[in-house]
Design an enzyme around this catalytic site. Structure first.
Site, PDB file in Angstrom:
ATOM      1  N   HIS A   1       0.836  -1.191   0.000  1.00 41.67           N
ATOM      2  CA  HIS A   1       0.000   0.000   0.000  1.00 41.67           C
ATOM      3  C   HIS A   1       0.877   1.249   0.000  1.00 41.67           C
ATOM      4  O   HIS A   1       1.976   1.252   0.517  1.00 41.67           O
ATOM      5  CB  HIS A   1      -0.985   0.023   1.178  1.00 41.67           C
ATOM      6  CG  HIS A   1      -0.361  -0.124   2.525  1.00 41.67           C
ATOM      7  ND1 HIS A   1       0.112  -1.320   3.009  1.00 41.67           N
ATOM      8  CD2 HIS A   1      -0.148   0.789   3.498  1.00 41.67           C
ATOM      9  CE1 HIS A   1       0.592  -1.149   4.233  1.00 41.67           C
ATOM     10  NE2 HIS A   1       0.453   0.126   4.549  1.00 41.67           N
TER      11      HIS A   1
ATOM     12  N   HIS B   1       1.113   5.107   1.153  1.00 46.51           N
ATOM     13  CA  HIS B   1       0.593   6.136   2.055  1.00 46.51           C
ATOM     14  C   HIS B   1       0.611   7.458   1.306  1.00 46.51           C
ATOM     15  O   HIS B   1       1.629   7.826   0.710  1.00 46.51           O
ATOM     16  CB  HIS B   1       1.490   6.281   3.293  1.00 46.51           C
ATOM     17  CG  HIS B   1       1.471   5.119   4.214  1.00 46.51           C
ATOM     18  ND1 HIS B   1       0.702   5.080   5.344  1.00 46.51           N
ATOM     19  CD2 HIS B   1       2.126   3.930   4.157  1.00 46.51           C
ATOM     20  CE1 HIS B   1       0.892   3.935   5.955  1.00 46.51           C
ATOM     21  NE2 HIS B   1       1.756   3.218   5.256  1.00 46.51           N
TER      22      HIS B   1
END
Length: 149
Positions: A101, A103
């Site tokens: 992922h 940020h």
């Protein structure tokens, strides 16, 4: 969903089994608010398929992932009036959920963050810096030879 991990929190979000404040979704990625944001508007953008790190991500998903990171980054600046956006990916170390992922953290002038979130250090000398650069160049060349296509 193919490529999903049963015990992965983000795969649970992808499957609709776990709650999330979604801000964007397409057929390959989804973006949702971090439950413990650095600042309000801190978004996590993840591929729908389970890939633990950036190194695990198939090359055909790079452009869609980072194209959507660019889209979300623009939205954070425009929609939230952020002065900028800090983007980061943790691979293994400090990766609280083992599902790739990105940020995207809204930044504002004088928001209190100074550079990165960890202590920085200098190289011992110019030689040490050049040796590290050479090691990385060699490793990149090796990876390029391994890469398909």
């Amino acid at each position: 969903m193919p490529g999903a991990a049963q015990d992965c929190a983000f795969c649970g979000i992808v499957r609709g089994e776990a709650p999330a404040a979604l801000v964007f979704a397409d057929e390959l990625t989804l973006a949702f608010l971090d439950r413990r944001p650095v600042f309000p508007g801190h978004v996590l953008l993840a591929p729908r398929a389970h890939h633990e790190t950036l190194a695990d991500l198939p090359s055909d998903l790079l452009a869609p992932l980072f194209g959507n990171a660019q889209l979300v980054e623009r939205a954070i600046e425009q929609g939230l009036g952020a002065d900028g956006v800090f983007l980061a990916i943790n691979n293994h170390v400090s990766q609280s959920v083992p599902h790739l992922h990105v940020h995207l953290v809204p930044r504002r002038e004088k928001d209190g963050l100074k550079g990165f979130f960890w202590p920085r250090q200098r190289y011992a000398d110019e030689n040490a810096m050049n040796e590290m650069a050479e090691r990385l160049r060699a490793a990149i060349a090796t990876e390029q030879r391994r890469a398909p296509g």
